[in-house]
Write an enzyme that holds these catalytic residues in place. Structure first.
Site, PDB file in Angstrom:
ATOM      1  N   GLU A 160      -1.083  -1.434   0.502  1.00 34.60           N
ATOM      2  CA  GLU A 160      -1.636  -0.713   1.667  1.00 34.60           C
ATOM      3  C   GLU A 160      -3.085  -1.136   1.901  1.00 34.60           C
ATOM      4  O   GLU A 160      -3.526  -1.258   3.046  1.00 34.60           O
ATOM      5  CB  GLU A 160      -1.561   0.805   1.448  1.00 34.60           C
ATOM      6  N   ASN A 193       1.635   0.847  10.695  1.00 30.74           N
ATOM      7  CA  ASN A 193       2.998   0.518  10.258  1.00 30.74           C
ATOM      8  C   ASN A 193       3.208  -0.980  10.077  1.00 30.74           C
ATOM      9  O   ASN A 193       4.339  -1.426   9.885  1.00 30.74           O
ATOM     10  CB  ASN A 193       4.017   1.055  11.268  1.00 30.74           C
TER      11      ASN A 193
END
Ligand SMILES: NC(=O)c1ccc[n+]([C@@H]2O[C@H](COP(=O)([O-])OP(=O)(O)OC[C@H]3O[C@@H](n4cnc5c(N)ncnc54)[C@H](O)[C@@H]3O)[C@@H](O)[C@H]2O)c1
Length: 361
Positions: A182, A242
């Site tokens: 991430e 996303n």
């Protein structure tokens, strides 16, 4: 690190990033709170105890709930147990919940806070890398049902988030690494300096005791904070978070949720980069950079499917993904470093060609 770094999330709340700052969780509570429920797992009980002591020291009535580990915490019965505890201790609208743990605990604690008396304050104290740079920031909360993950939830921004880098010292390396996917994603969509820091010394990036990881967390939180402050409900801008997740979610589904989320996202990032390249949007050097930076921290960059037999299931899973509109798939791709864009309805040939690149041809 000295004074904690303060990252504002719009005008709503701040995320503090620093060391030895667990006590700040009490300071982040809104004025007027008289009781707190500190929700944690056994794995971070010591950190939760520090916060309980701090709460009592500040004159609050402090209660503790130790919930089952990881996804086992995110269930309706566990949430109901916490509602019972709040009810029995007469928690009012002006009392609060503090979530201490990985993303599973902060999702649960946030959901219980969102629903108790239609919403009481929650302070999040994420203790995993994924929790710090993703789950605890942004106000999405929720639990799972037998039908799927995160199906029941609420948007409930916290009153504050406290990222104490020292807590990462006890996090197993196999949990730290997925969180780095991430961090790297945030680097590609918005913060190239993040990538440079990792590339300069990947081992330092994974060392909870050193200064690099702390800086990476702060930078990553800033990216997420800026995006969610601009767009609380995922309408358009938030969608860039996303990046890599459409294919990543498909892997998670096809692998029966036995993979860590970040491990699947790592391959999803390579897939999105390859798709961008095939669509003429992402240049080959940038695609290669995805592979090199992810591999440098030990994340996977290829998916093992020698006979290609998993493709139909992966494609079907992508079509079910909540980010697609109807049957039309939407992807976030890069038009350059830190220049995310959208790719709408790519044809199946392109999707399959990107898959072949991810499977090593
Ligand atoms: N709300 C959101 O926006 C959002 C975003 C991303 C992920 N999530 C959710 O977050 C969850 C994943 O979070 P995660 O990756 O942190 O997993 P997790 O919460 O399951 O934690 C992983 C493991 O690490 C342990 N752990 C956590 N901190 C520790 C520490 N400091 N020392 C020792 N052990 C520690 C936990 O007990 C657990 O066993 C998923 O449920 C996912 O749906 C939510």
């Amino acid at each position: 690190m000295g004074e904690p770094m303060r990252v504002p999330v719009g005008t709503d709340y701040e995320v503090l990033v620093g060391r030895g700052i667990l006590a700040q969780a009490v300071a982040a509570l809104p004025a007027g709170v008289a009781k707190v429920l500190v929700v944690c797992t056994e794995s971070v009980r010591q950190q939760a105890d520090t916060i309980l002591d701090g709460s009592r020291g500040a004159g609050l009535a402090a209660y503790q709930a130790v919930v089952p580990d990881a996804e086992a915490a995110k269930t309706a019965p566990v949430a109901a147990g916490l509602w019972a505890q709040l009810g029995q201790a007469d928690f009012t609208r002006t009392d609060a919940v503090i979530g201490v743990g990985g993303g599973a605990v902060t999702d649960l604690a946030g959901f219980v806070a969102a629903t108790w008396l239609r919403g009481v304050a929650v302070v999040q104290v994420p203790t995993s890398l994924a929790g710090m740079v993703d789950a605890a920031v942004g106000g999405k909360t929720g639990i799972n049902t037998d039908e799927g993950k995160n199906l029941v939830g609420a948007f409930h921004p916290p009153a504050g988030v406290v990222c104490d880098i020292d807590t990462l010292a006890t996090l197993p390396p196999d949990e730290l690494r997925p969180g780095m996917a991430e961090v790297i994603k945030h680097g590609f969509i918005a913060d190239p300096r993040t990538l440079e820091l990792i590339e300069a010394d990947p081992a330092a990036a994974l060392d909870p005791a050193g200064p690099v990881l702390a800086e990476l967390v702060a930078r990553s939180v800033r990216v997420k904070a800026q995006v969610v402050a601009a767009d609380l409900r995922e309408a358009s801008l938030r969608e860039i978070l996303n990046y890599g997740h459409t294919f990543g979610h498909a892997i998670e589904q096809v692998e029966g949720y036995t993979w860590r989320h970040g491990t699947a996202v790592s391959i999803g990032l390579v897939y999105a980069a390859e798709l961008g390249r095939l669509a003429g949007r992402t240049d080959p050097e940038l695609v290669a950079r995805h592979r090199s930076v992810l591999a440098s921290v030990g994340l996977p960059v290829g998916y093992l499917d020698p006979d290609g037999s998993r493709w139909p299931a992966l494609l079907a899973a992508m079509r079910r993904d909540k980010k697609s509109r109807g049957a039309r798939l939407r992807f976030v791709v890069l038009d350059g470093l830190a220049r995310p864009g959208r790719l709408e309805g790519p044809d199946e040939g392109l999707l399959h060609a990107a898959y072949q690149r991810v499977c090593g041809d």
